[in-house]
Design an enzyme around this catalytic site. Structure first.
Site, short mmCIF file in Angstrom:
data_model
loop_
_atom_site.label_atom_id
_atom_site.label_comp_id
_atom_site.label_asym_id
_atom_site.label_seq_id
_atom_site.Cartn_x
_atom_site.Cartn_y
_atom_site.Cartn_z
N ASP A 118 -21.60 0.81 -12.33
CA ASP A 118 -20.27 1.24 -12.72
C ASP A 118 -20.28 2.55 -13.51
OD1 ASP A 118 -17.69 1.53 -13.52
OD2 ASP A 118 -17.51 -0.43 -14.48
N ASP B 239 -14.79 8.16 -9.67
CA ASP B 239 -15.15 6.80 -10.08
C ASP B 239 -15.83 6.05 -8.95
OD1 ASP B 239 -15.08 4.52 -11.80
OD2 ASP B 239 -13.41 3.75 -10.63
#
Ligand code: NAG
Ligand code: NAG
Ligand code: NAG
Ligand code: NAG
Ligand code: NAG
Ligand code: NAG
Length: 445
Positions: free
Chosen positions: A115, A321
């Site tokens: 992440d 992202d």
């Protein structure tokens, strides 16, 4: 949170990363990692969280978009609010790609979400008050010879948010969200040896989670943060760069790749013109995310007069992202892009709303979709990128539809998502503060 200056004994790269990051400078990191680790390079396979499931393309897309939409809200909570609870550097929501790694001595394998929006590494530890039911065993610190608790007296402990002194040393409690989506994680900070492929790295700080509640989490054994914050894996390793290459998001069975450190190189084979390099820009109020500057979008022949300014208060801007599925553009910007697609795409707009995407067209029966769809160019600071067709249009042949893989964001922040990044080598150069995108067949690496 008290502010103090950054420790000069920190690794060089760490100084580079945190110089502009005043809110987290007070963590005063020690140089825990052997400087040799800075030359470290390793490769890890990534699997999509839905890989192996027997689902149609549409079902996978629906699930991924739902997670992405949820994540957008979480990312924005972290950005919008300033009260201590939500300005946390730890993001524990859903993510899209899993990596295998091992913890402890002897190494215990588990699989964790990779992440780029999180600043922590965590896994579940025994004894667990409440742990997710995951396929791999919960890590037992008493069986590892390299485990150390982080004492309350450590400077890191007093500098971290939401820690307190408990029976397991430096403990933490984070609460997220409200109502039915509320969740919490509780555990103790510790250090351990982590193994990635054949590379073992000692003294990595991580969260040993012991009480995980709520529906907002993915049911995973852990998370590996790759953000710009001080506790992320790349910051702790002092890795000057990392890159990932995500295979087609429409085929969840393919293996994607994460390259850390010395392996994250720019291969010139693609030809210089195909490499997009743009500066990463700091957002002092939200230092964990990878912001960049997008200076315009061209649809077909129409250059739209749009920008994504990062405001003084830390709102706005656009980030790249690893865990948001489609791209979200700030609403008024999205509306302009949408209007242009409607006027230039020589197909009729589908109004059924059956896909969960904002703009869909009825697929033509006799024409090539590529011929009837306008081109899309993103104008990065310093480089333009014409997106491959499948990186902005999703064909749902079964439904007779083709949809724009973008949506409006009612929050100020925009997010460059996974659909747009597929089959690109995405290089985060933390030393040079740049982001590079290189068209790459990711399944052939
Ligand atoms: C996947 O689902 C289809 C339709 O439901 C079924 O025919 C097929 O056997 C399933 N395959 C696997 C591997 O479960
Ligand atoms: C992790 O390891 C398991 C078991 O060996 C394997 O099935 C899975 O595909 C691996 N996942 C990744 C992301 O490589
Ligand atoms: C676990 O977390 C929940 C939610 O924060 C809390 O109500 C509960 O008391 C915790 N359990 C223990 C044993 O600390
Ligand atoms: C770069 O190119 C070399 C030689 O073609 C290849 O072995 C290597 O895997 C490539 N690396 C990346 C990250 O594409
Ligand atoms: C996209 O926008 C539409 C309309 O505003 C909304 O109904 C849908 O939930 C959004 N989808 C995603 C994945 O964010
Ligand atoms: C497709 O069919 C439409 C309507 O029948 C026609 O106007 C159009 O020219 C056809 N396009 C191609 C590429 O054949």
């Amino acid at each position: 949170m008290a502010s103090s200056s950054c420790s000069l004994s920190s690794l060089m790269i760490f100084l580079v990363v945190v110089t502009f990051v005043s809110p987290i400078c007070s963590t005063s990191r020690r140089a825990l990692i052997d400087p040799k680790a800075m030359q470290i390079g390793f490769r890890v396979d990534l699997k999509h969280v839905d890989s192996g499931g027997n689902r149609t393309k549409f079902e996978r897309l629906q699930r991924a978009m739902k997670r992405g939409n949820f994540r957008l809200q979480r990312l924005n909570e972290m950005v919008a609010k300033t009260d201590s609870e939500v300005s946390s550097p730890v993001y524990h929501g859903k993510g899209e790609f899993l990596m295998n790694l091992s913890i402890g001595t002897p190494p215990e394998p588990y699989s964790a979400i990779m992440d780029t929006g999180s600043d922590i590494i965590w896994t579940q530890c025994k004894p667990c008050q409440q742990c997710f039911d995951v396929p791999t065993p919960v890590f037992d610190p008493t069986k590892s010879s390299s485990f150390s608790q982080l004492p309350c007296s450590s400077s890191l402990c007093s500098a971290l948010q939401f820690t307190y002194c408990g029976t397991d040393g430096c403990e933490y409690l984070y609460r997220y969200g409200f109502n039915s989506l509320s969740s919490s994680i509780q555990g103790a900070m510790a250090t351990e040896t982590f193994t990635f492929g054949k590379v073992s790295v000692p003294n990595i700080e991580f969260g040993c989670g012991k009480n995980h509640t709520g529906s907002a989490f993915s049911i995973v054994a852990g998370l590996v943060g790759l953000s710009r914050g001080p506790l992320s894996l790349v910051s702790q390793l002092g890795a000057p760069k990392f890159s990932y290459c995500l295979t087609s998001i429409y085929d969840s069975s393919e293996t994607s790749t994460l390259l850390i450190g010395s392996l994250a190189i720019v291969n010139s084979t693609g030809g210089k013109n195909s490499i997009i390099t743009t500066p990463l820009i700091p957002n002092p109020s939200k230092p964990y995310f990878y912001y960049f500057s997008l200076q315009g979008i061209t649809v077909g022949d129409t250059a739209l007069p749009i920008t994504f300014p990062l405001n003084q208060d830390g709102s706005g801007g656009i980030i790249i992202d690893s865990g948001t599925t489609i791209t979200y553009l700030e609403q008024s910007t999205f509306d302009l892009v949408k209007k242009e697609f409607i006027s230039q795409t020589r197909l009729s707009v589908d109004k059924s709303g059956s896909t969960g995407l904002d703009l869909c067209f009825t697929l033509p029966s006799n024409a090539s979709v590529v011929d009837v769809t306008p081109k899309l160019v993103f104008h990065f600071d310093g480089a333009d990128m014409e997106l491959p067709f499948e990186n902005y249009m999703i064909q749902l042949s079964d439904m007779g539809l083709m949809c724009l893989a973008m949506n409006g964001s009612s929050f100020g922040m925009s997010v460059f998502g996974n659909v747009q990044q597929q089959n690109m080598m995405v290089i985060h150069d933390l030393a040079k503060e740049t982001l590079s995108l290189i068209p790459t067949q990711c399944n052939q690496l």
